[in-house]
Design a protein around this motif. Structure first.
Motif, PDB file in Angstrom:
ATOM      1  N   ASN A  47       0.814  -1.218   0.000  1.00  0.00           N
ATOM      2  CA  ASN A  47       0.000   0.000   0.000  1.00  0.00           C
ATOM      3  C   ASN A  47       0.855   1.278   0.000  1.00  0.00           C
ATOM      4  O   ASN A  47       0.379   2.336   0.376  1.00  0.00           O
ATOM      5  CB  ASN A  47      -1.040  -0.032   1.134  1.00  0.00           C
ATOM      6  N   THR A  49       3.166   2.457   1.840  1.00  0.00           N
ATOM      7  CA  THR A  49       3.556   3.133   3.079  1.00  0.00           C
ATOM      8  C   THR A  49       5.069   3.268   3.158  1.00  0.00           C
ATOM      9  O   THR A  49       5.587   4.287   3.594  1.00  0.00           O
ATOM     10  CB  THR A  49       3.036   2.341   4.305  1.00  0.00           C
ATOM     11  N   ASP A 128       4.035  -3.927   4.426  1.00  0.00           N
ATOM     12  CA  ASP A 128       3.432  -2.647   4.791  1.00  0.00           C
ATOM     13  C   ASP A 128       3.823  -2.193   6.207  1.00  0.00           C
ATOM     14  O   ASP A 128       3.588  -1.057   6.586  1.00  0.00           O
ATOM     15  CB  ASP A 128       1.904  -2.724   4.677  1.00  0.00           C
TER      16      ASP A 128
HETATM   17  C1  LIG Z   1      -0.781   0.162   4.879  1.00  0.00           C
HETATM   18  O1  LIG Z   1      -0.746  -0.995   5.677  1.00  0.00           O
HETATM   19  C2  LIG Z   1      -0.384  -0.797   7.014  1.00  0.00           C
HETATM   20  C3  LIG Z   1      -0.274  -2.144   7.684  1.00  0.00           C
HETATM   21  O2  LIG Z   1      -1.357  -2.959   7.354  1.00  0.00           O
HETATM   22  C4  LIG Z   1      -1.415   0.087   7.698  1.00  0.00           C
HETATM   23  O3  LIG Z   1      -1.044   0.320   9.023  1.00  0.00           O
HETATM   24  C5  LIG Z   1      -1.492   1.387   6.947  1.00  0.00           C
HETATM   25  O4  LIG Z   1      -2.515   2.194   7.478  1.00  0.00           O
HETATM   26  C6  LIG Z   1      -1.758   1.164   5.462  1.00  0.00           C
HETATM   27  N1  LIG Z   1      -1.620   2.435   4.779  1.00  0.00           N
HETATM   28  C7  LIG Z   1      -2.496   2.831   3.847  1.00  0.00           C
HETATM   29  C8  LIG Z   1      -2.177   4.164   3.226  1.00  0.00           C
HETATM   30  O5  LIG Z   1      -3.446   2.166   3.530  1.00  0.00           O
END
Ligand SMILES: *[C@@H]1O[C@H](CO)[C@@H](O)[C@H](O)[C@H]1NC(C)=O
Ligand SMILES: *[C@@H]1O[C@H](CO)[C@@H](O)[C@H](O)[C@H]1NC(C)=O
Ligand SMILES: *[C@@H]1O[C@H](CO)[C@@H](O)[C@H](O)[C@H]1NC(C)=O
Ligand SMILES: *[C@@H]1O[C@H](CO)[C@@H](O)[C@H](O)[C@H]1NC(C)=O
Ligand SMILES: *[C@@H]1O[C@H](CO)[C@@H](O)[C@H](O)[C@H]1NC(C)=O
Ligand SMILES: *[C@@H]1O[C@H](CO)[C@@H](O)[C@H](O)[C@H]1NC(C)=O
Ligand SMILES: *[C@@H]1O[C@H](CO)[C@@H](O)[C@H](O)[C@H]1NC(C)=O
Ligand SMILES: *[C@@H]1O[C@H](CO)[C@@H](O)[C@H](O)[C@H]1NC(C)=O
Ligand SMILES: *[C@@H]1O[C@H](CO)[C@@H](O)[C@H](O)[C@H]1NC(C)=O
Ligand SMILES: *[C@@H]1O[C@H](CO)[C@@H](O)[C@H](O)[C@H]1NC(C)=O
Ligand SMILES: *[C@@H]1O[C@H](CO)[C@@H](O)[C@H](O)[C@H]1NC(C)=O
Ligand SMILES: *[C@@H]1O[C@H](CO)[C@@H](O)[C@H](O)[C@H]1NC(C)=O
Length: 787
Positions: A47, A49, A128
């Motif tokens: 995702n 991050t 992530d």
């Molecule tokens: C991406 O994944 C992480 C872990 O699952 C989560 O904490 C985070 O909010 C996510 N970020 C987005 C932008 O979706």
């Protein structure tokens, strides 16, 4: 692009452009090999991050390291890296071999700089959570200086390090390998809601704890402090939400040799040289002129302390008096300074060159005496302790004046004598009982981060800690003139009452110094202050939690709340209506309470030379322990609020019904006798079980009814004391004690201040160790209308 970017060095612009134009891959395997800085490719998490890839090194133009960073933070903070300090050039590439081995190779020399083995199907992926993974290998097992949420801190030597600081394991932080701080518990991991889990099941929490919609990192910073940062997704910048050490100056290595660290606000520090010393290289200081053993003198530096006693540049002597401590240093030609702790401990330390980790903090309660040449003209600008000692406890002792010695020596001896007398007077019992009970915590003091009790002084809490301890200030247990009181619990399980102050004058250092004085007051019948918080505008005091609540709840039936008869500022909206019925205090308990309170106030007044006037004695400010041992609260607070104008202060602080006539009518400056008057009123209420100003409604119709006058008539004219006594417990009344309490009270509420006895005498009257003569009859005292 903004014009300001023109100022950036060309290669930085290039790198920014290359970051912007980077191609992204979700995994790296043999089919994508090789991968080098020239590809401009980034590995991203599902995702987005986190991002991994090659970053420009700081040193040369063609130098790179490999790292993992937060895609969205403005500074693209690197959470994990390899070769950051020893960067490689652009000919270096990653590749995954057909056997499944990941290697970083210098293609010019075909030399593998770094390898990880896997299987033939392995690929490098970024999760992530920020975890870089290749087969069984995980970057989470090899942290550099940062821990992410869900990352467990390994306990096998691969913990955080930065600059000269390094965690030996999850509970011991070392400065320069051998100078260590330790914590009894180890830090286990960081949860996604902002909690640091500790091995002893306690917790340390971020000020934004509970929020899972944001990213956090726990980083060991260059200055040796461990901080938790939270990312603001809007501004894309980091905010400190927790830090291990509040007093930054206590972090090792903050200042150089012989230098003294002084806090500047709560977020930065400054290194200054002691008097007689000058700056040399870096933040080091050296003597301005050498001295010979025969021609040296000492300069007194209040609240300054060097190093820690486990270092070899310090020799701790068994408790001795000040003069001996000084002569021991004079005798030893390599002794460059000595420190003396002004508490009952009589800690004497001889210091040897070079002096390290010097810092200033009122919490030290220590003065360091620097040895300088006899001809040195510098004077110490680290002062304040003498004043503090003189104001807290310049007891009127008849001190033997020492023979004509240097003036400062005489003064020092006087201070020492005063201090020791203080400790004796201060209820040696309660003081030592306290120390014994909490020696466990004292030993933990000055450890990394989690010092719970002061090493000599009050502990400084961060706003975040108190916010967490009080569950976001949710449990209100009282409201008073000085602010709202919340109940809370420290991570070690102790219950606390946090008083959030309002209208506090003066700066942070001033507040700190005053609070240190309040924290020094140890008496069995005073509520113990454990610490304070001075974060930006916030001013809070942390007290022991006294379980049974205030005396008024026990004395007065629920409907007679103070609310309906208070001065403008005083809004004790104690939630009396919600309280369960309280047991009725029996006669012995009431007597014990009266005596305890009298002794506590006498301690404040007399052993502290009327410096600490309470100014607001009333049943609300008398708290009761489980065993109904009374504890006076809110002492010293009048001092914090307003120094200049005592009259105004008194007007604001006092509570009608308890304020002395000279104070209400003439608006004269308060003296200790005003406290005596208030205590007298409280004493009458303890005896009668009724509010002094509500008694009237029930029992008489006269306009000019005045409790003290009425009580005087009952006792000395009508000789029917039983009419005063609380009808609910009249059965078990001990006539002699009742008489003593009533007569003492009548002395206390004399109209003219000079007729009232001192608080020490009041305590003796209650004890029965002095005879109580017949007091003058109080005249009618009219309460003036509001303003
Ligand atoms: C991406 O994944 C992480 C872990 O699952 C989560 O904490 C985070 O909010 C996510 N970020 C987005 C932008 O979706
Ligand atoms: C990097 O560039 C080389 C040569 O152009 C190419 O073979 C390789 O697949 C690229 N790797 C990545 C990860 O983009
Ligand atoms: C890579 O190899 C070349 C040639 O041997 C050498 O000059 C260079 O310093 C090496 N780079 C690194 C990072 O080891
Ligand atoms: C990978 O190794 C396994 C056995 O370890 C083998 O069965 C498989 O064929 C190998 N795959 C490739 C692509 O070489
Ligand atoms: C951390 O772990 C929890 C539970 O396993 C999971 O719900 C959460 O998404 C994880 N957070 C991150 C940032 O990976
Ligand atoms: C530390 O432990 C982790 C996980 O148990 C392991 O992967 C790593 O190799 C260990 N590090 C060292 C230096 O032993
Ligand atoms: C963090 O530590 C706590 C306490 O040991 C444990 O319950 C929790 O599962 C740990 N979380 C992670 C992500 O390791
Ligand atoms: C951490 O290291 C110190 C010193 O090396 C050692 O005394 C201590 O027992 C260790 N603690 C843990 C929890 O491993
Ligand atoms: C501690 O380490 C410093 C620097 O590494 C060194 O100068 C000093 O001698 C060491 N002290 C001890 C007691 O080992
Ligand atoms: C994030 O930053 C924005 C803009 O600076 C600010 O308005 C907002 O209050 C910040 N959010 C938090 C939670 O601090
Ligand atoms: C003081 O003595 C030291 C060592 O003997 C010497 O190096 C230094 O120059 C002297 N300093 C002065 C100001 O004389
Ligand atoms: C003491 O004086 C020095 C030199 O004038 C100055 O740098 C320093 O800030 C002063 N220290 C304090 C605590 O005022």
């Amino acid at each position: 692009m903004s014009p300001s970017s023109l100022l950036l060095p060309p290669f930085l612009i290039l790198s920014l452009l290359s970051l912007a134009s980077a191609a992204s891959i979700l995994s790296f395997s043999s089919s994508e090999s090789p991968w080098g800085p020239n590809n401009g490719t980034h590995l991203i998490s599902t995702n987005r991050t986190f991002t991994a890839g090659f970053r420009k090194g700081n040193s040369k133009p063609d130098s790179f390291f490999f790292g993992v960073w937060f895609t969205n933070s403005r500074d693209q903070f690197v959470v994990w890296s390899i070769f950051r300090d020893t960067p490689f050039d652009s000919s270096t590439q990653f590749s995954v071999s057909s056997r499944g081995e990941l290697s970083l190779t210098n293609t010019s020399s075909s030399q593998a700089l770094w390898t990880v083995s896997g299987s033939n199907s392995s690929q490098l992926i970024l999760k992530d959570s920020g975890e870089l993974q290749f087969d069984k290998w995980s970057s989470f097992n090899f942290p550099i200086d940062t821990i992410l949420a869900n990352q467990t801190i390994p306990n096998n030597g691969t913990t955080l390090q930065k600059g000269e600081f390094k965690f030996l394991n999850a509970s011991v932080l070392a400065f320069q390998d051998n100078d260590t701080y330790s914590n009894s518990a180890k830090i286990l991991n960081l949860t996604t809601d902002g909690t640091l889990m500790m091995s002893d099941t306690s917790k340390q929490v971020a000020s934004d704890v509970g929020k899972t919609d944001r990213l956090r990192r726990l980083t060991l910073d260059q200055d040796g402090n461990l901080r938790l940062y939270s990312l603001n997704a809007t501004s894309r910048t980091w905010r400190v939400v927790w830090q291990a050490v509040q007093e930054l100056c206590t972090i090792r290595g903050t200042c150089g040799r012989n230098a003294i660290c002084v806090p500047v606000g709560s977020t930065s520090t400054q290194c200054v040289c002691p008097p007689g010393y000058k700056h040399s290289t870096g933040t080091d200081c050296i003597l301005k002129s050498n001295y010979s053993s025969s021609s040296s003198k000492f300069l007194q530096l209040d609240f300054v302390e060097f190093g820690d006693s486990n270092n070899n540049y310090m020799q701790s002597l068994s408790p001795i008096n000040f003069a001996d401590c000084k002569s021991q240093c004079l005798k030893n030609s390599s002794c460059v300074a000595f420190s003396y702790m002004f508490t009952g401990n009589r800690d004497c330390n001889l210091l040897f060159s070079p002096l390290k980790d010097g810092y200033w903090s009122p919490a030290t309660e220590t003065a360091t005496y620097m040895r300088v040449s006899e001809s040195e003209t510098d004077t110490s600008n680290f002062t304040g302790m003498t004043q503090m000692i003189e104001t807290v406890c310049p007891v009127r002792l008849s001190l033997p004046i020492p023979p004509k010695e240097a003036k400062t020596t005489a003064r020092n001896i006087a201070i020492i004598t005063i201090l020791f007398s203080l400790e004796l007077l201060a209820g040696v019992l309660s003081f030592w009982a306290f120390l014994k009970k909490y020696s466990k915590y004292r030993d933990m003091a000055r450890t990394f981060g989690l010092e719970y009790l002061p090493a000599g002084g009050p502990r400084r809490f961060s706003y975040a800690e108190l916010k967490a301890a009080t569950s976001d200030f949710s449990n209100i247990v009282g409201k008073g003139g000085y602010g709202v009181v919340y109940k809370g619990q420290l991570p070690d399980g102790r219950a606390i009452a946090v008083k959030r102050l309002k209208n506090i004058s003066g700066g942070e250092a001033e507040f700190w110094a005053e609070v240190t004085i309040i924290a020094r007051m140890h008496h069995l019948n005073l509520v113990r202050m454990w610490g304070f918080c001075a974060d930006k505008e916030q001013r809070m005091l942390v007290y022991e939690y006294v379980s049974n609540g205030s005396l008024d709840k026990f004395l007065f039936p629920a409907h007679t709340n103070l609310n309906d008869n208070v001065t403008e500022d005083e809004t004790d909206t104690n939630t009396t209506l919600l309280q369960p019925p309280r047991p009725l205090l029996d006669w012995n308990t009431r007597y014990r309470i009266a005596l305890g309170v009298a002794r506590a106030i006498a301690y404040l007044h007399e052993e502290c030379l009327e410096w600490v006037l309470h100014c607001d004695i009333k049943p609300e400010n008398i708290l009761l322990e489980d065993d109904f041992c009374p504890k006076v609260s809110d002492f010293g607070l009048s001092k914090l609020t307003n120094k200049k104008d005592k009259v105004t202060m008194s007007k604001i602080r006092g509570t009608r019904g308890y304020m002395a006539p000279e104070w209400v009518i003439h608006r004269e400056p308060i003296t200790a006798k005003a406290d005596v008057y208030s205590f007298g009123m409280v004493l009458l209420e303890i005896v009668s079980g009724r509010r002094n100003y509500q008694f009237q409604r029930d029992s008489t119709e006269s306009e000019d009814w005045y409790f003290p006058k009425w009580a005087f008539e009952k006792v000395y004219i009508e000789r029917s004391m039983e009419e005063i006594v609380d009808p609910r417990i009249i059965e078990g009344a001990n006539d002699e004690a009742v008489e003593r309490m009533v007569k003492t009270a009548i002395w206390c509420v004399q109209d003219r201040a000079e007729l009232r006895p001192s608080m020490g005498k009041v305590a003796k009257m209650l004890e029965g160790t002095v005879e109580i003569t017949e007091p003058a009859k109080p005249i009618i005292f009219c309460m003036p209308d509001e303003h």
